[in-house]
Write an enzyme that holds these catalytic residues in place. Structure first.
Site, PDB file in Angstrom:
ATOM      1  N   ASP A  61       0.841  -1.211   0.000  1.00 35.10           N
ATOM      2  CA  ASP A  61       0.000   0.000   0.000  1.00 35.10           C
ATOM      3  C   ASP A  61       0.872   1.257   0.000  1.00 35.10           C
ATOM      4  O   ASP A  61       0.568   2.257   0.656  1.00 35.10           O
ATOM      5  CB  ASP A  61      -0.992   0.006   1.169  1.00 35.10           C
ATOM      6  CG  ASP A  61      -2.104   1.050   0.978  1.00 35.10           C
ATOM      7  OD1 ASP A  61      -2.188   1.674  -0.110  1.00 35.10           O
ATOM      8  OD2 ASP A  61      -2.889   1.244   1.931  1.00 35.10           O
ATOM      9  N   HIS A  73       2.858  10.868  -0.925  1.00 34.17           N
ATOM     10  CA  HIS A  73       2.200  12.185  -0.909  1.00 34.17           C
ATOM     11  C   HIS A  73       3.269  13.260  -0.813  1.00 34.17           C
ATOM     12  O   HIS A  73       4.243  13.102  -0.063  1.00 34.17           O
ATOM     13  CB  HIS A  73       1.272  12.321   0.303  1.00 34.17           C
ATOM     14  CG  HIS A  73       0.057  11.463   0.228  1.00 34.17           C
ATOM     15  ND1 HIS A  73      -0.979  11.692  -0.650  1.00 34.17           N
ATOM     16  CD2 HIS A  73      -0.294  10.357   0.927  1.00 34.17           C
ATOM     17  CE1 HIS A  73      -1.916  10.776  -0.482  1.00 34.17           C
ATOM     18  NE2 HIS A  73      -1.527   9.942   0.467  1.00 34.17           N
TER      19      HIS A  73
HETATM   20 ZN   LIG Z   1      -6.946   1.029   0.412  1.00 31.58          ZN
END
Ligand SMILES: [Zn+2]
Length: 429
Positions: free
Chosen positions: A304, A308
């Site tokens: 994951d 950012h």
């Molecule tokens: Zn997710």
């Protein structure tokens, strides 16, 4: 660049040291070997040889958020982490919900060449949660999409979820669900519990994840299709998946490195680097996730990786973006959480980070055994190295690693993709 390589002294899956000969993109031989004519030699004494790692869950951010990551930088990060294949999530701008967009991402991956890029197709148009996307057209495209997900959002409509599960059966696809009941997590910021109460942050209850997982297991069983559960984060979720697997249903699941190591207590600093979806949970949840990964209830580790830019992350907790980078630290965190604790051996790591994710992602040619005749996609890893995580040294364009400043074991020394080194001596080759 494929050429011939003699890798000397490596320990396949942590076993006895031996030699690995790589030739013409394949593993030519494992065992005592004299140097083949013209071979380049890699001294690999003490290094673990693993099959190239496969990530089912990466956010490459291109197209649309090239300020956070690009296919080029994200796949460099993947190679440096020991990965030879990543699945790129669909929540880009435009959303990867058509054959055109998934083919664009697939082509960018081929051009970059650091690892294979397998686009994940959106389940619903624009991730809007109201209309099924063109799943068949994405499956038939050059990208040959088999994994579909609205990740970042939950397919919360039970009828749509049922139809998606039914649809992908025709081509052996799988729906990867981001399990988050939206009404139960309206404004949620941190795991609902002692910590969220103490810090005054809106709670994110475990049941918001568990209720969707239970529903989707039942739906998958009802229509006889395949469900994959993204980033499992609670002890209750592990129990539900164990129950569903016990029924023989086609349910698989992943856990992230950060959920295997970190807890919600870190939020006491109010540092949004610890803000992630699903949120960090309690020490009891971490223990259950480790146990679930060790006993196979949870099939695999998926990063994951969610880059950012600084301006989206270094703000007040409530307004900061959810997500953490993870590709370049994944294997090190797994060593810390699973191997050095005695919960998994290196063969187990190969199974959870290469073989099983390749099976779930429908990737023939990835996640294979380290054996003669197999594609030479492999990783050489030094488990005795240790250093402090410093994202300034990472290839990812973003710096939001929750492991910043932590002392972690391990170092990826080299990565080969079908016989071509993508990383040598810990650097992009
Ligand atoms: Zn997710």
């Amino acid at each position: 660049m494929t050429g011939t390589w003699l890798i000397r002294g490596a320990r396949p899956l942590g076993g006895e040291p031996t030699s690995i000969v790589v030739r013409d993109g394949l593993i030519d031989r494992i065992g005592a070997a004299t140097k083949p004519a013209g071979a380049q030699v890699i001294g690999a004494d003490g290094l673990i040889a693993l099959p190239g790692l496969v990530d089912l869950h990466t956010h490459l951010r291109e197209p649309g958020r090239e300020d956070a990551e690009t296919v080029e930088t994200g796949t460099q990060a993947a190679a440096l982490g020991g990965f030879t294949a990543v699945h790129a999530m669909a929540n880009t701008d435009p959303v990867a919900d058509t054959a055109g967009v998934v083919e664009q991402i697939w082509r960018l991956g081929r051009q970059a060449g650091h690892c294979d890029v397998h686009p994940v197709g959106a389940v619903t148009v624009g991730l809007g949660g109201t209309r099924l996307a063109e799943l068949g057209a994405m499956a038939d495209s050059a990208a040959r999409v088999r994994v579909f997900s609205d990740d970042g959002r939950c397919v919360s409509d039970a009828v749509l979820m049922r139809r998606a599960l039914e649809y992908v059966k025709a081509f052996g696809g799988v729906i990867a669900q981001h399990a988050q009941e939206p009404r139960l997590t309206d404004g949620a910021q941190l795991n609902e519990g002692e910590m969220s109460a103490r810090l005054g942050l809106t709670g994110w209850p475990a049941v918001a994840e568990e209720a969707i997982i239970a529903r989707d297991c039942l739906l998958a069983a009802h229509v006889g299709s395949a469900l994959h559960v993204c980033h499992v984060s609670t002890a209750g979720s592990v129990e539900i998946i164990r129950w569903a697997k016990g029924k023989g249903w086609r349910v698989t699941a992943e856990v992230t490195p950060h959920h295997l190591l970190l807890t919600d207590s870190l939020a006491a600093s109010y540092d949004p680097v610890y803000k992630v979806n699903p949120p960090l949970r309690t020490a009891a949840d971490v223990a259950a996730l480790r146990e679930g990964l060790a006993d196979g209830t949870i099939d695999c580790v998926a990063t994951d990786h969610a880059p950012h830019p600084v301006e989206d992350k270094e703000t007040e907790w409530d307004t900061a973006a959810f997500g953490m980078t993870g590709l370049e630290t994944a294997l090190r965190v797994v060593q810390e959480a699973m191997v050095d604790t005695g919960l998994l051996d290196w063969a187990g790591v190969a199974d959870r980070m290469s073989r099983r994710p390749a099976v779930i992602g429908r990737l023939p040619g990835a996640g294979g055994e380290l054996a003669a005749g197999q594609p030479a996609s492999l990783t050489l890893y030094d488990p005795t190295a240790r250093d402090t995580v410093n994202p300034a040294t990472h290839a990812s364009r973003s710096r939001n690693s929750p492991f910043t400043g932590m002392d972690l074991p391990g170092r990826v020394v080299a990565t080969f993709l079908r016989g071509t080194p993508t990383v040598l001596d810990g650097k992009i080759a």
